[in-house]
Design a protein around this motif. Structure first.
Motif, short mmCIF file in Angstrom:
data_model
loop_
_atom_site.label_atom_id
_atom_site.label_comp_id
_atom_site.label_asym_id
_atom_site.label_seq_id
_atom_site.Cartn_x
_atom_site.Cartn_y
_atom_site.Cartn_z
N ILE A 5 13.81 -46.78 -9.92
CA ILE A 5 13.87 -46.64 -11.34
C ILE A 5 15.45 -46.23 -11.66
N PHE B 123 5.18 -37.23 -14.82
CA PHE B 123 6.09 -36.29 -15.74
C PHE B 123 7.60 -36.79 -15.64
N GLY B 124 7.71 -37.15 -14.04
CA GLY B 124 9.03 -37.87 -13.86
C GLY B 124 9.39 -39.06 -14.28
N ARG B 174 3.94 -36.18 -7.47
CA ARG B 174 4.81 -36.05 -8.66
C ARG B 174 6.07 -36.28 -8.18
N ALA B 175 6.48 -35.73 -7.01
CA ALA B 175 7.91 -35.91 -6.59
C ALA B 175 8.35 -37.41 -6.30
N ALA B 177 6.98 -40.37 -7.39
CA ALA B 177 6.68 -41.24 -8.45
C ALA B 177 7.93 -41.91 -8.77
N GLY C 223 13.11 -28.86 -10.91
CA GLY C 223 13.14 -29.45 -9.42
C GLY C 223 12.74 -31.01 -9.64
N MET C 224 12.26 -31.36 -10.74
CA MET C 224 11.83 -32.88 -11.27
C MET C 224 13.00 -33.39 -11.80
#
Lengths: 305, 273, 335
Positions: A5, B123-124, B174-175, B177, C223-224
């Motif tokens: 991305i 979220f990311g 999540r991390a 993605a 962290g994200m």
């Protein structure tokens, strides 16, 4: 389309790392910066009224502050001079009456909540009632005292005012006292009970002394709040231009002056002297309230140390 | 200095082309407390690097240095450098947020947001203003975290409704993605039961194919099972405070079978923990 | 011989009396609340019989003709409270975010760091001290008696906003909210002062709600690679939303029952107007103004009005408390 991305770096020996650098041109950074600025400005603006009030109090109230204010009686319209000695005395007496009702009641109810039966249904109901009273409009405390005392005794009085104020003090005293009692370490209580103390001895000799600072903090906060209340006094204690004592006897069943009601009455009149007096009274009232607050906070700070 | 010598035997100080992050901590402080000193660790591409050591040795602190999570701790001070893509990430010109987009993190406690499973994973994507097919990405990430089959029918349910092990795999999904280059894992299994731990370990070995992973663990067997490279940190109490430092670093096989330092030997033999 | 003895009968009696009295006072405090509600209801019954529900929709208040209605007061109460709530929420939540998310302490720390004083034994404590000071200053807003705010409103706020208000009326008078000039007291000054008075309530409860968000969620967001505001807007505020809502509802309850600032600033006029600058009246102000000189007949009607106010505030407060309870239960799940 790349599976990645990000505008990611190729695996060349010296990858381009400019995208890792800070830049306000980056939309997200700019947005973050702008939002931080907005919140900071709003917070500063929120404090403007506080400084404005304090400045005005010292500017307009301090101007007419004199020693005579503390022992003279309120002036009539067009009159010069005068003071609010009777109003200070009235406020002190009514807050005293309120505390005499609310403190024993609040502390004993708190003992029930913290000690006698903390998880009973009654305790839950009492806590609920405490919360209801916390959000209770102060004017309705006045309405209640009007119905319960004024109508019953047939006249406005310091006692009616004190009863109205006590309703506003009760939840603060009760809920902070409960919290203070719960803060006492369990091991202290167990030590006392383990030595054969009765519940009462345990409370009297261990719990109350240990939690006293916390309870006092609550009492001072409640006193500070009650001293500044106006609405419950308007039609319970009313107002009086005279001293509460006549010939040495304190007349608790007569209409009684208070600082708060004096400010209210004198704020809406066209007479310069009375308006100035309202400002001076406001300064004195705020100083009284803040002193009570600060004492309360000082006590609780000592407890933490 | 003993740790410098051991480093010579396994790696060289010059960056190799397969080193993604080159971490060189000279001194690291929290306020006036020196937490870590003299620690040089290279994180190799496509490998799992583990940090082991007794509690309080600063292994989590070292890991959190790698994506500047320590910046959130006020009073954090760092001397040394951490090179990522050949650039020192502690350079004042660098945006820590941009760093964290490339170096993701999974924490000790599962910490899903109180939103749906789908939104947790997406979220990311939201943060990166991702315009493509979100559903596809979320599914890919959940499959990558070996969670898809368990949650595909309840993607709109709260992430908090999952079990602890599932929550942790959700956090991994999540991390990953956003497909970061590196994944940091801070004791990811310490709050999980043995079965969930085994699942997460298997997952790590699968993720190794695509991601570079650095993991902190207090579990020696776990490091032995999953890690290609292992660094052992120990606490130095000689100066009156507790300062962690790297004792030994090398290939896991070598380090567990033939540790060169006495502290490492003692620790691996279980003489202290 | 041992000095250990069984408790004396006096000690037993004292113990019993103590337990009984705590029990009695617990009951008494419940009885007090019941008594307050019953007494106001009881006193309101005659007026209720006479005026019925038409009292709530009536628009005139005339002691001479005996015609009473409180629709303008209900309108004024809701209008002023909602307006104050809008302003107070924006500022109160901002203050809460500013205090909990480390803007102040972080900023001051960065400043100190620039001059290398961040670990100085005196200066190094400045970030925490300033944060503490700001928190206390906001709480101080709540300590100032409402009658003092009223006085300040009359002599500072009204003169200050009058030129602005009248300019707005002249330039944009076609807009209903600016439909009348501000001649002195009115809804806008009353609502502004009311907003200041409820701001500490909103700020304090919101601060608790934000503080209750577990740190591990903040870590997860950062962290994200969330920026500070992405973390606040996407994670922290949604997680604490229930608590924030509870704060707003409780503040609304406060605003509805607040008396003095409104009695002094709202103008006490029995009119229904959408204009921000029009004088109006509220239930609490009506009670404050009419009770002291009310005749026996009017007292009954006022009791009826008090009952309406009691019902509204009670409902709002109970809803607010229930929401806060819900919020803390929700957060337990996250923990």
């Amino acid at each position: 389309m790349s599976a990645n991305i990000h505008p990611s770096a190729p695996s060349t020996p010296t990858p381009d790392t400019r995208h890792l650098e800070k830049s306000l041109r980056n939309k997200q950074s700019l947005f973050s910066f702008a939002m931080s600025a907005v919140v900071g400005i709003l917070t500063l603006l929120a404090l403007v009224p506080l400084f404005s009030v304090v400045l005005m109090l010292f500017y307009r109230g301090g101007k007419s502050l004199s020693f005579a204010l503390f022992y003279e009686l309120p002036p009539g319209p067009m009159q010069e001079g005068g003071g609010f000695g009777n109003a200070i005395l009235g406020t002190v007496i009514m807050v005293g009456i309120a505390a005499a009702i609310a403190v024993p009641m609040g502390v004993l109810a708190a003992l029930f909540l913290a000690e006698t039966a903390p998880d009973s249904r009654l305790a839950k109901t009492v806590r609920f009632c405490g919360k209801v009273l916390t959000g209770f409009p102060s004017i309705l405390a006045g309405v209640f005292a009007y119905g319960a005392v004024v109508l019953l005794t047939g006249g406005f009085s310091a006692v009616a005012g004190g009863v109205a104020l006590s309703i506003l003090m009760l939840p603060t005293v009760m809920l902070t006292a409960e919290e203070a009692l719960r803060m006492v370490p369990r091991k202290m209580k167990e030590a006392a009970i383990g030595m054969g103390a009765t519940d009462f001895q345990c409370v009297w000799m261990v719990l109350l002394p240990t939690s006293l600072p916390g309870i006092l903090t609550g009492v001072m906060l409640a006193v500070a709040r009650a001293a500044g209340e106006t609405a419950p006094l308007l039609f319970t204690a009313l107002f009086s231009n005279y001293w509460i004592s006549a010939g040495g006897n304190v007349e608790l069943m007569q209409p009684t002056a208070s600082l708060a009601v004096l400010i209210y009455n004198f704020s809406g009149v066209p007479f310069q002297n009375q308006v100035e007096l309202a400002w001076a009274a406001a300064l004195v009232l705020v100083l009284l309230v803040l002193t009570a607050n600060l004492i309360g906070q000082a006590i609780s700070r000592r407890r933490i140390d | 200095m003993t740790n410098a010598e051991t480093m010579e035997s396994t790696t060289t100080n010059t960056p190799q082309h397969d080193v993604v992050i080159e971490c060189d901590i000279r001194e690291l402080y929290y306020g006036n407390f020196k937490a870590v000193r003299d620690t040089y660790v290279p994180i190799h591409k496509g490998a799992i690097t583990a940090f082991i050591g007794p509690s309080g040795c600063g292994k989590s602190t070292v890991l959190r240095c790698l994506n500047r999570m320590n910046d959130l701790v006020r009073g954090f001070r760092f001397e040394g450098r951490v090179n990522f893509l050949g650039r020192d990430i502690y350079d004042p010109a660098i945006d820590p947020v941009a760093i964290r987009r490339h170096i993701g993190m999974v924490f000790q406690q599962p910490n899903p947001f109180s939103m749906s499973i789908f939104n947790n994973v997406a979220f990311g994507l939201k943060l990166n203003r991702f315009k493509g097919n979100k559903e596809e990405r979320v599914e890919m990430a959940l499959r990558g975290a070996a969670l898809w089959d368990e949650v595909k029918d309840k993607l709109h349910k709260s992430g908090l409704s999952l079990s602890g092990g599932q929550q942790q795999r959700l956090c991994i999904a999540r991390a990953i993605a956003t497909e970061p280059e590196v994944l940091l894992m801070d004791e990811p299994c310490s709050a999980l039961d043995p079965i969930a731990t085994r699942k997460v370990e298997e997952l790590m070995l699968e993720l190794k194919e695509k991601y570079t992973i650095a993991i902190v663990t207090h579990n020696l067997q776990q490091a032995q099972r999953v890690a290609d490279k292992t660094g052992f940190l120990y606490v130095d109490t000689t100066e009156g405070s507790r300062t962690g430092y790297l004792v030994e670093f090398g290939d896991s096989d070598r380090l567990f079978e033939a540790p060169q330092e006495k502290y490492t030997q003692d620790y691996i033999r279980g003489e202290f923990s | 011989m041992s000095i250990s003895q069984p408790p004396t009968s006096g000690q037993r009696t004292a113990n019993k009396a103590f337990r009984l009295s705590t029990f009695a006072f617990a009951w008494l405090s419940v009885a007090l609340v019941v008594y307050i509600v019953c007494m106001i209801t009881w006193e309101a019954i005659p007026a209720f019989r006479e005026h019925g529900l038409g009292f709530i929709t009536g628009t005139t208040w005339d002691a001479n003709t005996g015609e009473y209605g409180i629709l303008p007061e209900i309108w004024g109460t809701l209008y002023s409270s909602l307006l104050a709530l809008l302003i107070g929420t924006v500022f109160g939540v901002s203050v809460a975010i500013f205090l909990t998310e480390g803007f102040l302490s972080g900023g001051v720390f960065a400043l100190l760091k620039a001059v290398h004083l961040q670990y100085h034994p005196l200066w190094g404590r400045l970030p925490e001290q300033l944060e503490h000071l700001l928190k206390n200053l906001v709480e101080l807003l709540a300590a100032i008696p409402s009658v003092v705010y009223g006085l300040w409103g009359i002599f500072v706020v009204i003169p200050m906003i009058r030129p602005v208000a009248n300019y707005l009326h002249e330039a944009l008078g076609w807009f209903p909210a600016f439909g009348t000039p501000l001649s002195g007291p009115g809804l806008l000054p009353a609502s502004l002062v009311l907003a200041i008075m409820i701001l500490p309530t909103i700020a304090a409860i919101s601060r608790d709600a934000l503080n209750a968000v577990p740190n591990k969620l903040r870590e997860a967001a950062y962290g994200m690679a969330a920026t500070r505001w992405e973390a606040i807007l996407y994670v922290i505020l949604p997680t604490s939303a229930t608590g924030l809502f509870g704060a707003v509802v409780l503040a609304f309850g406060r605003a509805l029952g607040e008396t003095m600032a409104l009695a002094m600033l709202v103008g006490n006029a029995n009119v229904i107007s959408v204009s921000l600058f029009s004088p109006a009246n509220t239930l609490a102000a009506l009670l404050a103004n009419n009770f002291p000189e009310a005749g026996q007949k009017e007292v009954g009607v006022l009791m009826y009005a008090a009952l309406v106010l009691l019902a509204i505030t009670l409902i709002v407060n109970i809803i607010g408390a229930a929401i806060l309870q819900r919020a803390s239960k929700n957060l337990e799940e996250v923990r």
